[in-house]
Design a protein around this motif. Structure first.
Motif, PDB file in Angstrom:
ATOM      1  N   TRP A  52      36.136   0.266  57.683  1.00 54.14           N
ATOM      2  CA  TRP A  52      35.226  -0.242  55.966  1.00 54.14           C
ATOM      3  C   TRP A  52      35.781  -1.559  56.066  1.00 54.14           C
ATOM      4  N   VAL A  53      37.335  -1.858  56.111  1.00 54.83           N
ATOM      5  CA  VAL A  53      37.800  -3.054  55.258  1.00 54.83           C
ATOM      6  C   VAL A  53      36.908  -4.341  56.396  1.00 54.83           C
ATOM      7  N   THR A  54      37.525  -3.998  57.187  1.00 56.34           N
ATOM      8  CA  THR A  54      36.036  -4.173  58.756  1.00 56.34           C
ATOM      9  C   THR A  54      35.058  -5.405  58.151  1.00 56.34           C
ATOM     10  N   ALA A  55      33.924  -4.212  57.670  1.00 60.65           N
ATOM     11  CA  ALA A  55      32.849  -4.182  57.892  1.00 60.65           C
ATOM     12  C   ALA A  55      32.326  -5.179  55.963  1.00 60.65           C
ATOM     13  N   GLN A  56      34.008  -5.092  55.432  1.00 58.84           N
ATOM     14  CA  GLN A  56      33.112  -5.656  53.518  1.00 58.84           C
ATOM     15  C   GLN A  56      33.825  -7.304  53.793  1.00 58.84           C
ATOM     16  N   ALA A  57      34.925  -7.542  54.504  1.00 54.68           N
ATOM     17  CA  ALA A  57      35.246  -9.102  54.477  1.00 54.68           C
ATOM     18  C   ALA A  57      34.208  -9.555  55.674  1.00 54.68           C
ATOM     19  N   ALA A  58      33.162  -8.510  56.631  1.00 59.13           N
ATOM     20  CA  ALA A  58      32.754  -9.265  57.246  1.00 59.13           C
ATOM     21  C   ALA A  58      31.371  -9.779  56.422  1.00 59.13           C
TER      22      ALA A  58
END
Lengths: 353, 620
Positions: A52-58
């Motif tokens: 989730w964090v990786t996707a949101q950061a992207a």
């Protein structure tokens, strides 16, 4: 000649090996923090949080790579790497671990943009080396379908002092993990004494001894709630964030013991790793991740209780209600940090069943 | 042709170069980092602190656990031999119907181990296991906790570690001098007499070797006591792991590891002596293949057959269960009530559904393949030198190369990170911390003792006469090595490569401190997907990964063993080639393995590894 051809294969693969080894190492250097990819260390990557964090950061325009490890291992790794850090940012560890990182000078102070939105007291009020993001209570729970509220003890000490609870509560003996350490810290913090052994008086150590002697040790690989449903134990300790999903899974209705002295709270923190080659990136990530917007979305997604007061409005109502109803135990985490290793060792050597 | 002097070694430039590289490697990667760590552990402020000894020895719990570890080791040395010799006899020596199926059943312990193995048995015989439930339905007075403590740990570990017997003993028995057996039969000896007076004595060196091995596995037992030991029977390995992770307690961990290490070293020294002193004529000089023996007494035959198949069921049940459980809803497993509605593919969907599931598999495949090929390739020549030139220098180096058996992997990994985090002149001023190379180095290091022992034994089993013949015919020493010796040890080397590969696939202990963030290995991925406060499916997901790993490991073994050994092994049409790959249900500490003795079979598959499998219980 079959053997010759096999030999050729072995020698060939050896040659390949040395090439690829060399190639990997040059690629590897790039991971040291200087590239565009931000290396984010966390122990809070499970249950889909990492993705989730990786996707949101992207979406926010940042490329991050999550390194997810258990709390103690992660802290050990960061300290071991401090002369040549691999990660750029660390988040999710509790204050005890962050106190260690700070003492080892493995993290460096940075005041995030959202500093005013959080209660500094939950972080590092003295130096601002790390900043609070999510709060959790370490609670003793039971299933109200099986145990009525009136049968449940009012004080934790009833569990080991009253015969009716003998062997009916789970004790987690894996003292390398964060939650059991906090339970220990909670028990001992009520009995601090400068002259006592490791800063704790005899009553404190007696309580620890009784606590472990009268409990039912946790079973590796078996969830506390599974043991509830088999009627093996009635009480046990979990972090508050785990309650909702278990009630759903096991059909339990969780009751929480709320002792007068309060329950241990842990605050997950975020900080920049000292010596990162990518300070701007690290700061950008911290500003973004701790912001009210992202913390609010995170809280909604994972039933967390954000420290950021603006974000708290987004958190699920039952989570806020539970946390607000539980008084905070007064624990001096600086003191605990200095002593927990000794406490764990003494408990492990002398008191565990 | 043994010379206890350095001089013969110095005649060959190749040996000199190899020795220099070896000394450099040993000093740089084995001695220096670990000495560094141990010095900072035992001399915290530049002053020796012996308080670990006092803290440790004043703890009843630690002393008890230590005693339990030795007790377990001693018990296993007996029980594993009983069960192990039995399964070797019924699959390789006696003529029983379905022996091939039996062999496959007994071989299941080759491809799984650790927490999953212990959990598998617990799900069957534990408090809520279905066997316990079934028995209690008939006899309600049976104690539901019957399967726990010392007894349960011994049973599970006995079954799990017969692997070594299957590999070593199984291949040794195939090389027994059959003509002796024929002769005994002609003289009217009974089945029992032949077994007792001819077969077992001929196997004695190998039985001794696997016994030592079993003892070491028992010393390092980790997961079986954790899952099944209860409060009465905990061993020392979990304590070592906990203490390794805390700076201030690391001296106790190191001290405990050194105590176990000393036991290992003593056994090792005995092994070396026996290897040097004895020449065993257990191997047939005349190639009359062993013919499987009939059991002539009908009652004995019935008893043996029943025992063999009961054992088969015991071996196979946990594996079937794990496959079954990988398709089950986790609540159903944990609460122990399974209905048709609980079957689901969602565990597989979870594993394959996460975006990057294949990448860790590939990363681990590459790392394991590289490390296992390098370590075997690198040690081939070294092992030969050690075996051919026993002198003070080589024996010192040999003992130093066993350091990874003594220290826990966690400590070795931490030592590497802390030593190579700054430019180091020993490696040309490079920094290794944070690179992909460091994990590879660690993997190579931890596999050295195992590989060395077995390769050395492989070389020892080649008669000197072969080499002499080549020399008389005018072959140069490198040519002789390449054309005569190398092909003969190749089966052993291939088997070791496969075993190393399998055991590194799901490593967690080394990877956790060393992996480069962009190259996440499988052990870390498994751990991440099985822990978490809200993750209730952790056990199911562990089962899914176990099933996937079983497939890969099975394939690896087939590729190596199926091809290199089958032409000779298939001669009786019934017996499958011995696959290998062991799976100790045990140890994160000194993964112990000792070689088969000199002059036993060349292609003895090795066995036994200590693996601390990623456990589903969180380490947050």
């Amino acid at each position: 000649m079959r053997s010759a051809s096999i030999a050729a294969v072995v020698i060939g693969s050896l040659a390949l090996t040395s090439c690829s080894g060399a190639k990997e190492s040059t690629e590897g250097e790039a991971g040291g923090g200087s590239s565009d990819t931000l290396i984010v260390y966390t122990n809070s990557n499970s249950d889909g949080r990492g993705e989730w964090v990786t996707a949101q950061a992207a979406e926010a325009g940042m490329t991050i790579e999550i390194v997810g490890l258990g709390g103690a291992d992660l802290a050990n790794r960061i300290v071991a790497e401090k002369n040549n850090p691999v990660g750029d940012v660390v988040f999710g560890l509790n204050n005890m671990f962050f106190e260690t990182l700070k003492a080892e000078e493995a993290i460096t102070a940075y005041e995030p943009e959202w500093a005013a939105e959080v209660d500094t007291a939950s972080g590092d009020p003295d130096d601002g080396a790390f900043w609070p993001i999510v709060e959790q209570a370490i609670v003793t729970v039971y299933d109200t379908n099986k145990v009525s509220e009136s049968d449940a003890p009012d004080e934790l000490s009833d569990l080991w002092e009253d015969d009716q609870y003998q062997g009916r509560y789970e004790v987690n003996t894996a003292l390398g993990q964060a939650t059991p350490q906090l339970v220990l810290a909670g028990l001992l913090s009520e009995n601090l004494d400068e002259d006592g052994d490791l800063g704790v008086d005899d009553d404190g150590w007696e309580a620890v001894e009784e606590y472990y002697a009268n409990g039912s040790p946790a079973i590796e690989g078996t969830d506390l709630y599974a043991r509830f449903s088999r009627d093996e134990v009635d009480y046990g300790v979990i972090p508050s964030s785990g309650i909702a999903s278990r009630d759903e899974e096991y059909g339990t209705v969780t009751g929480v013991i709320s002792p007068d002295e309060g329950v241990p709270y842990v605050t997950e923190q975020i900080a920049m790793i000292a010596g990162t080659g990518n300070e701007t990136g690290a700061q950008e990530f911290i500003d973004w991740f701790g912001s009210a917007e992202v913390q609010g979305a995170f809280a909604q997604e994972f039933s967390a209780y954000p420290v950021n007061e603006t974000a708290r409005a987004e958190a699920p109502a039952e989570v806020v209600e539970l946390i607000d109803s539980l008084p905070k135990q007064d624990i001096d985490y600086g003191f605990v940090r200095e002593n927990i290793a000794g406490w764990v060792e003494k408990t492990e050597l002398e008191y565990l069943p | 042709m043994r010379r206890a002097s350095l001089r013969p070694m110095l005649r060959s430039p190749l040996i000199i170069v190899t020795s220099i590289v070896l000394i450099w490697f040993t000093v740089t990667f084995l001695v220096f980092p670990n000495a560094n760590l141990l010095v900072s552990t035992f001399f915290p402020d530049g002053q020796f602190s012996g308080s670990a000894v006092q803290r440790l020895f004043s703890s009843d719990r630690a002393m008890n656990s230590l005693w339990h570890s030795f007790l377990l080791a001693g018990t296993l040395a007996v029980t594993v031999n009983v069960v192990g010799i039995f399964i070797v006899l019924v699959t390789k020596y006696f003529d029983l119907r379905g022996s091939r199926v039996l062999w496959l059943g007994y071989a299941t312990t080759l491809i799984y181990g650790g927490i999953v193995l212990a959990a598998g048995y617990n799900f069957i015989y534990g408090r809520y296991g279905f066997v316990t439930n079934a028995v209690r339905n008939v006899f309600p007075e049976v104690d539901p906790n019957w399967f726990s403590g010392y007894f349960a740990v011994v049973v599970v570990m006995t079954l799990a570690t017969t692997t070594n017997h299957m590999l070593f003993l199984g291949s040794a028995i195939a090389k027994i001098d059959y003509q002796t057996i024929e002769a005994a039969k002609n003289m009217g000896a009974s089945t029992w007499t032949i077994l007792w007076r001819i077969v077992l004595p001929a196997l004695r060196p190998m039985i001794f070797a696997v016994t030592v091995l079993t003892f070491l596995i028992g010393l390092g037992a980790l997961t079986a006591p954790l899952v099944l030991g209860g409060t009465d029977f905990q061993t020392i390995a979990p304590m070592i792991l906990t203490f390794s992770r805390t700076t201030s307690s690391r001296d106790i961990a190191a001290l405990l590891a050194i105590i176990l290490g000393l036991a290992t070293i003593i056994l090792l020294a005995i092994m070396n002596r026996v290897e040097k002193s004895g020449v065993y004529f257990s191997v047939a000089k005349v190639a009359t293949p062993l013919t499987k023996q009939k059991i002539r007494n009908p009652i004995a035959k019935v008893i043996v057959t029943i025992a063999a198949w009961v054992l088969f069921v015991v071996y196979v049940l946990p594996v079937l269960l794990i496959v079954l459980f990988s398709f089950l809803d986790s609540t159903a497993i944990l609460t122990g009530t399974i209905t048709w509605a609980d079957f689901t593919l969602s565990n597989y969907a979870t594993v394959f559904g996460s975006a990057s599931v294949m990448r860790p598999f590939i990363v681990s495949l590459v790392y394991s393949a590289l490390a296992s090929v390098i370590v075997v390739g690198g040690l081939l020549f070294v092992a030969r030198i050690f075996q051919k030139y026993p002198n003070p220098l080589t024996s010192l180096l040999e003992y130093l190369l066993h350091i990874p058996w003594i220290l826990p992997t966690i400590l070795i990994a931490l030592a590497l990170v802390m030593t190579f985090d700054q430019p180091n002149p020993l490696i040309g001023g490079q920094v290794l911390t944070g690179t992909t190379l460091l994990l590879l180095v660690a993997y190579i290091i931890v596999k050295i003792p195992f590989t060395l022992r077995l390769l050395k034994a492989g070389f020892a089993s080649i008669p000197d006469s072969l080499e002499d013949a080549a020399r008389i015919l005018g072959a140069k020493s490198l040519f002789t090595f390449r054309k005569v010796l190398f092909p003969l040890v190749l089966p052993t080397a291939a088997a070791i490569t496969a075993l190393n590969f399998n055991s590194l696939l799901d490593d967690y202990d080394a990877a956790v401190f060393l992996y480069q963030p962009l190259y996440e290995p499988l052990g870390i991925a498994i751990k991440a997907s099985t822990e978490g406060e809200n993750n209730l499916d952790s056990m199911s997901i562990t089962f899914v990964y176990t099933v996937l790993l079983m497939i890969i490991m099975g394939l690896a073994m087939y590729l190596v063993y199926g091809r290199s050994a089958s032409p000779r092994k298939r001669r009786r049409g019934g017996v499958t080639p011995p696959t290998a790959a062991a799976s100790g249900a045990s140890t994160g500490v000194s993964a112990p393995l000792v070689s088969p003795l000199a002059s036993t079979s060349v292609d003895a598959g090795p066995g036994a590894r200590g693996s601390e499998e990623p456990t589903p219980a969180g380490r947050t």
